[in-house]
Scaffold this motif. Structure first.
Motif, short mmCIF file in Angstrom:
data_model
loop_
_atom_site.label_atom_id
_atom_site.label_comp_id
_atom_site.label_asym_id
_atom_site.label_seq_id
_atom_site.Cartn_x
_atom_site.Cartn_y
_atom_site.Cartn_z
N VAL A 49 -43.05 75.13 -37.13
CA VAL A 49 -41.98 74.25 -36.67
C VAL A 49 -42.09 74.08 -35.16
N ILE A 50 -42.32 72.85 -34.71
CA ILE A 50 -42.50 72.55 -33.28
C ILE A 50 -41.17 72.22 -32.63
N ASN A 51 -40.38 71.34 -33.25
CA ASN A 51 -39.06 70.99 -32.75
C ASN A 51 -38.23 70.47 -33.92
N ASP A 52 -37.10 69.83 -33.62
CA ASP A 52 -36.21 69.43 -34.71
C ASP A 52 -36.68 68.21 -35.48
N HIS A 53 -37.79 67.64 -35.08
CA HIS A 53 -38.31 66.48 -35.82
C HIS A 53 -39.81 66.58 -36.09
N THR A 54 -40.43 67.71 -35.78
CA THR A 54 -41.87 67.84 -35.98
C THR A 54 -42.21 69.23 -36.52
N THR A 55 -42.92 69.25 -37.62
CA THR A 55 -43.46 70.48 -38.18
C THR A 55 -44.93 70.24 -38.50
N GLN A 56 -45.79 71.14 -38.05
CA GLN A 56 -47.22 71.05 -38.37
C GLN A 56 -47.50 71.94 -39.57
N HIS A 57 -48.37 71.45 -40.45
CA HIS A 57 -48.63 72.14 -41.70
C HIS A 57 -50.11 72.57 -41.78
N TYR A 58 -50.32 73.77 -42.33
CA TYR A 58 -51.66 74.33 -42.37
C TYR A 58 -51.92 74.97 -43.74
N TYR A 59 -53.19 74.99 -44.09
CA TYR A 59 -53.67 75.84 -45.17
C TYR A 59 -54.37 77.04 -44.54
N GLN A 60 -54.29 78.16 -45.23
CA GLN A 60 -55.08 79.31 -44.85
C GLN A 60 -55.62 79.94 -46.13
N LEU A 61 -56.92 80.15 -46.17
CA LEU A 61 -57.55 80.72 -47.36
C LEU A 61 -57.79 82.21 -47.16
N LYS A 62 -57.37 83.00 -48.13
CA LYS A 62 -57.63 84.44 -48.08
C LYS A 62 -59.08 84.75 -48.45
N SER A 63 -59.69 83.84 -49.21
CA SER A 63 -61.10 84.01 -49.59
C SER A 63 -61.67 82.65 -49.97
N VAL A 64 -62.98 82.55 -49.95
CA VAL A 64 -63.69 81.33 -50.33
C VAL A 64 -64.66 81.66 -51.46
N SER A 65 -64.56 80.91 -52.54
CA SER A 65 -65.44 81.18 -53.70
C SER A 65 -66.86 80.70 -53.44
N PHE A 76 -65.72 81.30 -41.87
CA PHE A 76 -64.45 81.40 -42.59
C PHE A 76 -63.36 82.06 -41.73
N ASN A 77 -63.40 83.32 -41.51
CA ASN A 77 -62.54 84.06 -40.57
C ASN A 77 -61.05 83.76 -40.70
N ASN A 78 -60.60 83.38 -41.87
CA ASN A 78 -59.17 83.17 -42.12
C ASN A 78 -58.50 82.18 -41.17
N ILE A 79 -59.25 81.20 -40.67
CA ILE A 79 -58.65 80.26 -39.72
C ILE A 79 -57.67 79.33 -40.41
N LYS A 80 -56.72 78.82 -39.63
CA LYS A 80 -55.75 77.87 -40.16
C LYS A 80 -56.36 76.47 -40.15
N LEU A 81 -56.13 75.73 -41.22
CA LEU A 81 -56.69 74.39 -41.39
C LEU A 81 -55.55 73.40 -41.49
N ARG A 82 -55.40 72.55 -40.50
CA ARG A 82 -54.26 71.64 -40.48
C ARG A 82 -54.47 70.47 -41.43
N TYR A 83 -53.37 70.04 -42.04
CA TYR A 83 -53.39 68.84 -42.87
C TYR A 83 -52.18 67.98 -42.56
N LEU A 84 -52.29 66.70 -42.89
CA LEU A 84 -51.23 65.73 -42.61
C LEU A 84 -50.27 65.63 -43.79
N VAL A 85 -49.02 65.38 -43.49
CA VAL A 85 -48.00 65.30 -44.51
C VAL A 85 -47.28 63.95 -44.40
N GLU A 86 -47.06 63.33 -45.55
CA GLU A 86 -46.35 62.07 -45.57
C GLU A 86 -44.91 62.24 -45.07
N ASN A 87 -44.45 61.28 -44.31
CA ASN A 87 -43.12 61.29 -43.68
C ASN A 87 -42.97 62.38 -42.62
N GLU A 88 -44.09 62.92 -42.21
CA GLU A 88 -44.10 63.88 -41.10
C GLU A 88 -45.13 63.44 -40.06
#
Length: 317
Positions: A49-65, A76-88
Motif C-alpha cells: 500500500v503506497i497511499n490512499d489511492h495506490t497499491t502495488q501488487h506482487y507475486y512471490q514464488l516460494k519455489s520454481v518447478s 530465483f532468490n524469492n524476488i518480488k515480481l510486480r504485476y498490473l491490476v485492473e482499476n489500479e
C-alpha cells in the motif's frame, strides 16, 4: 475476476492447454525474457500500500518447478515480481456484453495444480506480463513447455527471410494463423510484397491439406488456389447440413453464410429473391421441414453456377 490476477490472466476450463489455449502463445513467449513453471501452492500474493489511492501488487514464488525460458540470467532468490491490476494500474471501460462469468467444479480430492509466469525485464525489475493457471496435469504442461520452446527458437533467427519462413512453418504446425501486424511487419521489411502472407509451395501444400481435412482457419491462405476445389468443398458442407434430421440455429447460419460466399452475396443484389430465401433460414418462424426445400433450392443454384463465385474468406463464415 480475482483482484490478484493481472491484465494477462488466462483462464481455462475443460480444454487441454495444448489444444485450446485462449491466448497467443507465440507473442507472449517472444515478449517474455523469463518463463517459469510453478506449483500453485508455492505462489504468494503481496499488496504494497503506497497511499490512499495506490497499491502495488506482487507475486512471490516460494519455489520454481522449472525454468522454461531464461534469456537474462534470471536468478530465483524469492524476488518480488510486480504485476498490473485492473482499476489500479490501468483502467478498462466495459461495454454491455463485455463480461463473462466462469465457474469451476471443485471436489475434495487433493491435487497439485500448476501455473506459468511470463516475465519481462525492465532495467533491474522483472514485471509479470502474463500468467496461466489451470487444473491440467503436469503431462499437459509439458506439452505447453515444448510449444513455448519451439517459439523460443524463432527469436534466435537473425535473418528475416529465414525467420519469416520458419514462423509460417510454426503457424502451420500449431494450427494457427499469422495476424495482421505480423504480415505488416514483414511487408515493411520488404520480405512481403502484398498485404497477405506468402507461402512456399511446400507450405501451401500443407495448408491445403489441413484445410481440406477440416481446418477451415487456413481458408485465407489457400483462397487464391483452385477455386473449383474450394467451391466443391463448401458445396459438400451445404449438402451435409441439409441431410441432417434436425437443424440448430448454428447449422442454418453456417448454411446461409456459405451460400452467400459461394454466390458472391447473390451477385451483391440485396433485392434478389434467393437472398431473401436464404435470410429465412435463420428465422424462427420456419420449421425444419420448411427450411429443407429452401436449402435444396440454393444448393441447386450453386451447382448450376447461377451466380459467380464470391471471394473466399474466413470473415464471411
Amino acid at each position: 475476476m480475482n483482484k490478484y490476477l493481472p491484465i494477462f490472466i488466462l483462464s481455462f476450463l475443460s480444454y487441454s492447454l495444448a489444444q485450446a489455449q485462449s491466448f497467443d502463445i507465440r507473442k507472449l513467449t517472444l515478449k517474455s525474457d523469463v518463463i517459469l513453471l510453478y506449483d500453485q501452492d508455492s505462489i504468494v500474493y503481496i499488496d504494497d500500500v503506497i497511499n490512499d489511492h495506490t497499491t502495488q501488487h506482487y507475486y512471490q514464488l516460494k519455489s520454481v518447478s522449472q525454468e522454461v525460458k531464461n534469456n537474462t540470467g534470471f536468478k530465483f532468490n524469492n524476488i518480488k515480481l510486480r504485476y498490473l491490476v485492473e482499476n489500479e494500474d490501468y483502467f478498462k471501460v466495459y461495454e454491455k456484453g463485455d463480461c463473462m462469468g466462469i465457474g469451476k467444479v471443485v471436489d475434495n480430492v487433493k491435487r497439485r495444480f500448476y501455473g506459468m509466469l511470463f516475465l519481462q525485464k525492465n532495467n533491474k525489475q522483472y514485471n509479470v506480463i502474463g500468467i496461466v493457471q489451470n487444473d491440467d496435469p503436469l503431462s499437459v504442461w509439458q506439452d505447453v513447455i515444448k510449444q513455448v520452446k519451439s517459439v523460443a527458437t524463432l527469436e534466435k533467427i537473425k535473418n528475416l527471410q529465414e525467420r519469416y519462413t520458419k514462423s509460417i512453418d510454426w503457424f502451420l504446425d500449431n494450427n494457427t494463423l499469422p495476424d495482421k501486424n505480423f504480415v505488416k511487419y514483414y511487408k515493411q521489411k520488404g520480405i512481403l510484397k502484398t498485404d497477405t502472407a506468402q507461402l512456399t509451395e511446400q507450405q501451401l501444400a500443407r495448408a491445403r491439406g489441413l484445410f481440406f481435412n477440416g481446418n477451415e482457419i487456413f481458408l485465407d491462405l489457400i483462397a487464391s488456389t483452385d477455386q473449383t476445389e474450394i467451391r466443391n468443398y463448401y458445396l459438400q458442407k451445404l449438402k451435409d447440413i441439409v441431410f441432417q434430421s434436425e437443424y440448430e440455429f448454428g447449422d442454418c447460419l453456417r448454411f446461409k453464410r456459405i451460400a452467400c460466399m459461394l454466390t458472391n452475396d447473390f451477385n451483391e443484389n440485396y433485392d434478389d429473391l434467393n437472398r431473401t430465401l436464404s435470410d429465412l433460414l435463420t428465422k424462427d418462424e420456419l420449421q425444419n421441414y420448411e427450411k429443407r426445400p429452401i436449402m435444396n433450392h440454393l444448393i441447386d443454384l450453386i451447382e448450376k453456377k447461377t451466380y459467380k463465385i464470391g471471394t473466399f474468406s474466413t470473415s464471411k463464415l
